[in-house]
Motif scaffolding. Structure first.
Motif, PDB file in Angstrom:
ATOM      1  N   LEU A 297      -7.923  36.221 -23.186  1.00 36.11           N
ATOM      2  CA  LEU A 297      -7.563  34.900 -23.744  1.00 36.11           C
ATOM      3  C   LEU A 297      -8.075  33.793 -22.820  1.00 36.11           C
ATOM      4  CD1 LEU A 297      -3.852  35.575 -24.815  1.00 36.11           C
ATOM      5  CD2 LEU A 297      -5.830  35.382 -26.317  1.00 36.11           C
ATOM      6  N   PRO A 298      -8.374  32.600 -23.402  1.00 38.22           N
ATOM      7  CA  PRO A 298      -8.723  31.452 -22.554  1.00 38.22           C
ATOM      8  C   PRO A 298      -7.473  30.984 -21.803  1.00 38.22           C
ATOM      9  CG  PRO A 298      -8.534  30.781 -24.844  1.00 38.22           C
ATOM     10  CD  PRO A 298      -8.391  32.278 -24.825  1.00 38.22           C
ATOM     11  N   PRO A 299      -7.630  30.142 -20.735  1.00 35.66           N
ATOM     12  CA  PRO A 299      -6.466  29.744 -19.921  1.00 35.66           C
ATOM     13  C   PRO A 299      -5.298  29.201 -20.739  1.00 35.66           C
ATOM     14  CG  PRO A 299      -8.481  29.007 -18.876  1.00 35.66           C
ATOM     15  CD  PRO A 299      -8.878  29.616 -20.181  1.00 35.66           C
ATOM     16  N   LEU A 300      -5.579  28.332 -21.718  1.00 34.00           N
ATOM     17  CA  LEU A 300      -4.474  27.741 -22.480  1.00 34.00           C
ATOM     18  C   LEU A 300      -3.788  28.805 -23.352  1.00 34.00           C
ATOM     19  CD1 LEU A 300      -3.143  24.998 -22.667  1.00 34.00           C
ATOM     20  CD2 LEU A 300      -4.581  24.469 -24.632  1.00 34.00           C
ATOM     21  N   GLY A 301      -4.574  29.698 -23.950  1.00 33.39           N
ATOM     22  CA  GLY A 301      -4.022  30.791 -24.757  1.00 33.39           C
ATOM     23  C   GLY A 301      -3.140  31.695 -23.904  1.00 33.39           C
ATOM     24  N   ARG A 302      -3.576  31.905 -22.660  1.00 27.89           N
ATOM     25  CA  ARG A 302      -2.815  32.738 -21.731  1.00 27.89           C
ATOM     26  C   ARG A 302      -1.457  32.096 -21.449  1.00 27.89           C
ATOM     27  NH1 ARG A 302      -6.811  33.898 -16.983  1.00 27.89           N
ATOM     28  NH2 ARG A 302      -8.279  33.931 -18.688  1.00 27.89           N
ATOM     29  N   ARG A 303      -1.464  30.772 -21.283  1.00 26.33           N
ATOM     30  CA  ARG A 303      -0.205  30.074 -21.000  1.00 26.33           C
ATOM     31  C   ARG A 303       0.728  30.135 -22.217  1.00 26.33           C
ATOM     32  NH1 ARG A 303      -1.195  31.259 -17.040  1.00 26.33           N
ATOM     33  NH2 ARG A 303      -2.239  30.172 -15.347  1.00 26.33           N
ATOM     34  N   LEU A 304       0.168  30.036 -23.424  1.00 25.93           N
ATOM     35  CA  LEU A 304       1.012  30.118 -24.626  1.00 25.93           C
ATOM     36  C   LEU A 304       1.636  31.510 -24.739  1.00 25.93           C
ATOM     37  CD1 LEU A 304      -1.168  28.115 -27.195  1.00 25.93           C
ATOM     38  CD2 LEU A 304       0.971  27.404 -26.103  1.00 25.93           C
ATOM     39  N   LEU A 305       0.842  32.532 -24.402  1.00 28.99           N
ATOM     40  CA  LEU A 305       1.381  33.902 -24.415  1.00 28.99           C
ATOM     41  C   LEU A 305       2.478  34.038 -23.355  1.00 28.99           C
ATOM     42  CD1 LEU A 305       1.147  36.795 -25.572  1.00 28.99           C
ATOM     43  CD2 LEU A 305      -0.526  37.281 -23.804  1.00 28.99           C
ATOM     44  N   ASP A 306       2.248  33.424 -22.178  1.00 33.77           N
ATOM     45  CA  ASP A 306       3.268  33.437 -21.112  1.00 33.77           C
ATOM     46  C   ASP A 306       4.573  32.836 -21.618  1.00 33.77           C
ATOM     47  OD1 ASP A 306       1.870  34.655 -19.131  1.00 33.77           O
ATOM     48  OD2 ASP A 306       1.235  32.822 -18.106  1.00 33.77           O
ATOM     49  N   ILE A 307       4.452  31.720 -22.368  1.00 37.60           N
ATOM     50  CA  ILE A 307       5.656  31.047 -22.886  1.00 37.60           C
ATOM     51  C   ILE A 307       6.411  31.983 -23.841  1.00 37.60           C
ATOM     52  CG2 ILE A 307       6.448  29.144 -24.397  1.00 37.60           C
ATOM     53  CD1 ILE A 307       4.249  27.415 -23.041  1.00 37.60           C
TER      54      ILE A 307
ATOM     55  N   ILE B  94      17.867  32.204 -15.721  1.00 40.19           N
ATOM     56  CA  ILE B  94      17.616  30.874 -15.126  1.00 40.19           C
ATOM     57  C   ILE B  94      16.221  30.851 -14.479  1.00 40.19           C
ATOM     58  CG2 ILE B  94      18.353  29.274 -13.297  1.00 40.19           C
ATOM     59  CD1 ILE B  94      21.266  30.250 -13.928  1.00 40.19           C
ATOM     60  N   ALA B  95      15.900  31.944 -13.758  1.00 41.06           N
ATOM     61  CA  ALA B  95      14.572  32.031 -13.118  1.00 41.06           C
ATOM     62  C   ALA B  95      13.480  31.994 -14.191  1.00 41.06           C
ATOM     63  CB  ALA B  95      14.469  33.313 -12.298  1.00 41.06           C
ATOM     64  N   GLY B  96      13.738  32.664 -15.317  1.00 41.11           N
ATOM     65  CA  GLY B  96      12.779  32.645 -16.427  1.00 41.11           C
ATOM     66  C   GLY B  96      12.620  31.230 -16.968  1.00 41.11           C
ATOM     67  N   GLY B  97      13.746  30.469 -17.018  1.00 38.68           N
ATOM     68  CA  GLY B  97      13.703  29.081 -17.478  1.00 38.68           C
ATOM     69  C   GLY B  97      12.862  28.216 -16.538  1.00 38.68           C
ATOM     70  N   LEU B  98      13.062  28.420 -15.215  1.00 41.95           N
ATOM     71  CA  LEU B  98      12.279  27.660 -14.231  1.00 41.95           C
ATOM     72  C   LEU B  98      10.795  27.996 -14.364  1.00 41.95           C
ATOM     73  CD1 LEU B  98      14.589  27.965 -11.080  1.00 41.95           C
ATOM     74  CD2 LEU B  98      13.992  25.862 -12.289  1.00 41.95           C
ATOM     75  N   ARG B  99      10.540  29.286 -14.571  1.00 47.37           N
ATOM     76  CA  ARG B  99       9.136  29.724 -14.725  1.00 47.37           C
ATOM     77  C   ARG B  99       8.533  29.115 -16.003  1.00 47.37           C
ATOM     78  NH1 ARG B  99       5.217  31.711 -11.307  1.00 47.37           N
ATOM     79  NH2 ARG B  99       3.513  32.081 -12.721  1.00 47.37           N
ATOM     80  N   LEU B 100       9.382  29.047 -17.031  1.00 49.50           N
ATOM     81  CA  LEU B 100       8.923  28.476 -18.309  1.00 49.50           C
ATOM     82  C   LEU B 100       8.508  27.019 -18.120  1.00 49.50           C
ATOM     83  CD1 LEU B 100       8.757  29.316 -21.328  1.00 49.50           C
ATOM     84  CD2 LEU B 100      11.011  28.332 -21.625  1.00 49.50           C
TER      85      LEU B 100
ATOM     86  N   VAL C 253       4.306  22.916 -17.518  1.00 50.71           N
ATOM     87  CA  VAL C 253       3.625  21.922 -16.691  1.00 50.71           C
ATOM     88  C   VAL C 253       2.161  22.328 -16.503  1.00 50.71           C
ATOM     89  CG1 VAL C 253       3.505  21.022 -14.319  1.00 50.71           C
ATOM     90  CG2 VAL C 253       5.697  21.116 -15.501  1.00 50.71           C
ATOM     91  N   ASP C 254       1.956  23.610 -16.260  1.00 45.97           N
ATOM     92  CA  ASP C 254       0.600  24.129 -16.054  1.00 45.97           C
ATOM     93  C   ASP C 254      -0.249  23.956 -17.321  1.00 45.97           C
ATOM     94  OD1 ASP C 254      -1.232  25.442 -14.276  1.00 45.97           O
ATOM     95  OD2 ASP C 254      -1.097  27.174 -15.613  1.00 45.97           O
ATOM     96  N   SER C 255       0.383  24.212 -18.477  1.00 51.45           N
ATOM     97  CA  SER C 255      -0.341  24.061 -19.752  1.00 51.45           C
ATOM     98  C   SER C 255      -0.782  22.613 -19.926  1.00 51.45           C
ATOM     99  CB  SER C 255       0.545  24.457 -20.933  1.00 51.45           C
ATOM    100  OG  SER C 255       1.056  25.738 -20.729  1.00 51.45           O
ATOM    101  N   ALA C 256       0.129  21.675 -19.540  1.00 50.66           N
ATOM    102  CA  ALA C 256      -0.215  20.250 -19.651  1.00 50.66           C
ATOM    103  C   ALA C 256      -1.403  19.939 -18.743  1.00 50.66           C
ATOM    104  CB  ALA C 256       0.994  19.401 -19.261  1.00 50.66           C
ATOM    105  N   ASN C 257      -1.387  20.527 -17.537  1.00 52.20           N
ATOM    106  CA  ASN C 257      -2.484  20.289 -16.593  1.00 52.20           C
ATOM    107  C   ASN C 257      -3.808  20.829 -17.136  1.00 52.20           C
ATOM    108  OD1 ASN C 257      -2.771  19.185 -13.785  1.00 52.20           O
ATOM    109  ND2 ASN C 257      -3.883  21.112 -13.591  1.00 52.20           N
TER     110      ASN C 257
END
Lengths: 424, 193
Positions: free
Chosen positions: B97-107, B161-167, B172-176
């Protein structure tokens, strides 16, 4: 319901969900929608699968192995092997193999073995003319033996999942591990002759005695640990604790090549790795409980019995499945996912559970250096920087000879079971 | 337009730093507990062996205390692993996946993780309430079962909670990535034995 129990974890795994979430989600969906059982059973099963004293051996062996890899114990083992086998044609290849076998006998971890031994033999292998195809492949394949040679974290996890004695599994792993070493050693020797690789230096009795003296503390470790277990002095978990103290005293106190700060960092790292593995043990316990409650293992065993398939045909099919799984899924996850499914099937056709544990571990150890996703290949690539195509091509003959050893162990159960009657 | 983009980019960097400030002490505390637990466990284990062979009496409570402290260690380690997004997984799909697609999958994955952790924590809460009412204690060491079983509720609540912080970090990373095409986070690296 079966599509939830089998399909959902596979779908979630393929999407990249953590293994423990894939298992927990499948169990939670089954409990909520298909079973008349309160959800608090999840807590009970989670706790029950972790409430096992034997699991404490996992962080202990990880800690002892990492500590020895950071210090000079691994270098001393390689020096000793060099003084013994350096005079043979292809001696350096055999040194890599025997160094990995000995390091596996004290660390229990295949990746730690690649990192420890690969770092030491990388420059000598290049200097001795081992090309980019043979040298790195040799390191990746040799380290996989560590999974079979006791103490082995993979065998501990199988023992927990299959409810089998870890001491018996350790004893059963010795001969298959040595057989795999011998088969790989024969291949290395033949290749050394074909490639015209020279001996490193002639054998000298005095150099051997000196190297033995310098590495005696490293060589003594497997004797103390395994001797203690097999003669009933301590349990495998207690032996793991003794291994930690031994590694701490030798590395920080006697050799003084690991600082207390480094020992602390190693302890934190070991517990971190333990969490990654044991959280899957906990989730696998819930998944396994849901499957057992729904009679899935019994159904699978019955289905196989109805297929009218012979034992050897079944073992071939299972070997193929495990080889493929081992290329894609890490060893702890594969053991914890597949043991509850496969064990009832093989037991139904009369395969000994200890023997099956060795077959499973051997398959997964081959998966560790089988392209494209074998974990040892990634570590070797990061360490020795070969081109991926060279590494993949170089490793294939090692895979082929290891499969030969696997077939021998699969169809001659006495290799795995021969030492069991001699346990204290 | 350029001013708005710069302002948003600064905001993204600021949020990323705030997340660093929040997660750093949690990670340090987890590491302190994990290291201390391992050294304590090794000491108790060896004291038990020495006691049996040298003093002729072993520590009866050792096995229980060691097993329960390991359970706590696993779930505290689980918080650290979640904060680092380093749980064992098969991350083949993400590689294509491209970087943004990877972040969406992470979410998507983090939402699944948070949901699962909340489910287990809620079930665990009911078990703890039962132990709290009955005052049940462990067989040998006499430890309150509510403390021992509390590892699961605390662990899964904190992992949620840790998952929420990671989310938040992934968002933020996706926005960047959307703003300047560069990820702030390293991609998940698979580890194992």
């Amino acid at each position: 319901m079966s599509w939830v129990l089998f399909g959902l974890p596979l779908l979630l795994l393929a999407l990249g969900f953590p293994v423990f979430i894939a298992l927990l989600a499948a169990a939670a969906v089954t409990l909520t929608f298909f079973m008349n059982v309160p959800g608090v059973a999840v807590h009970r099963a989670l706790f029950g699968s972790m409430d096992t004293y034997a699991l404490l051996a996992v962080p202990f062996y990880l800690f002892a192995g990492e500590l020895m890899a950071r210090g000079s114990m691994s270098r001393r083992l390689v020096d000793w092997a060099m003084s013994l086998m350096g005079g043979m044609r292809g001696g350096l290849g055999l040194v890599t193999l025997s160094g990995s076998t000995f390091f596996g006998a004290i660390s229990g971890s295949s990746v730690a073995t690649v990192a420890a031994i690969g770092r030491l033999v990388q420059a000598p292998l290049e200097a001795q003319g081992y090309d980019q195809r043979f040298g790195p492949a040799l390191v990746a394949a040799s380290a996989a033996v560590a999974l079979l040679i006791p103490p082995s974290i993979a065998l501990i996890l199988y023992g927990i999942a299959a409810q089998q004695s870890i001491t018996r599994l350790f004893a059963a792993g010795i001969l298959p591990g040595l057989l795999m070493s011998v088969v790989l050693g024969v291949y290395i020797y033949i290749m050394a002759r074909v490639k015209g690789l020279k001996a490193v230096r002639p054998f000298e009795g005095r150099a051997f005695v000196r190297a033995s003296g310098q590495s005696s503390l490293a060589l003594g470790m497997p004797i103390i640990i395994l001797g203690g277990i097999y003669f009933g002095v301590f349990s495998p978990t207690e032996a793991a604790g003794v291994a930690c103290v031994y590694a701490l005293v030798v590395s920080c106190g006697i050799y003084r090549d690991v600082s207390l700060r480094a020992a602390w960092d190693t302890a934190v790292q070991s517990m971190y790795l333990t969490s990654q593995i044991l959280i899957i043990v906990a989730a696998a316990g819930v998944f396994s409980w849901v499957m057992t409650t729904n009679g899935v293992p019994r159904m699978l065993a019955g289905g196989i019995a109805n297929l009218d398939i012979t034992t050897w045909q079944l073992l071939i099919v299972i070997n193929l499945l495990l080889l493929v799984v081992g290329c894609f899924i890490d060893t702890p996850s594969a053991i914890l996912l597949l043991t509850p499914l496969l064990l009832p099937i093989v037991q139904a056709v009369g395969v000994d559970p200890i023997h099956f544990g060795i077959i499973m571990t051997m398959n997964l150890s081959i998966g560790l250096f089988t392209p494209p996703f074998g974990l040892n290949l990634f570590v070797t690539q990061a360490l020795m920087r070969p081109r991926p195509s060279d590494l993949y091509l170089g490793v294939m003959p090692f895979v082929a000879v290891s499969v030969l050893a696997l077939l021998i162990v699969t169809f001659i159960p006495s290799i795995s079971l021969a030492l069991l009657p001699y346990l204290y | 337009m350029g001013v708005t983009r710069d302002f948003t980019l600064k905001g993204v960097w600021f949020l990323n730093r705030v997340l660093d400030w929040v997660t750093w002490p949690i990670m340090q505390l987890c590491e302190l507990v994990l290291g201390s637990l391992l050294f304590a466990a090794v000491a108790i284990n060896v004291a038990n062996v020495v006691g049996r062979y040298v003093l002729g009496s072993s520590l009866g409570w050792a096995e229980e205390v060691l097993t329960y402290s390991m359970i706590w260690g696993v779930f505290i380690g689980g918080i650290l692993v979640t904060l680092k997004n380093d749980h064992l997984c098969v991350d083949l799909l993400a590689q294509y996946l491209p970087p943004l697609g990877r972040r969406l999958l992470d979410i998507l994955i983090l939402l699944g993780l948070i949901g699962c952790c909340v489910y287990v924590a809620r079930q665990s809460e009911q078990v703890l309430a039962l132990f709290s009412r009955t005052g049940q204690r462990s067989t040998v060491a006499g430890l309150p079962m509510v403390w021992i079983h509390g590892a699961i509720m605390v662990g899964f609540t904190m992992m949620a909670i840790a998952g929420g912080l990671r989310l938040l970090r992934v968002a933020v990373d996706s926005a960047n990535i959307a703003l300047c095409g560069q990820p702030l986070l390293r991609d998940h690296a698979q580890r194992g034995l």
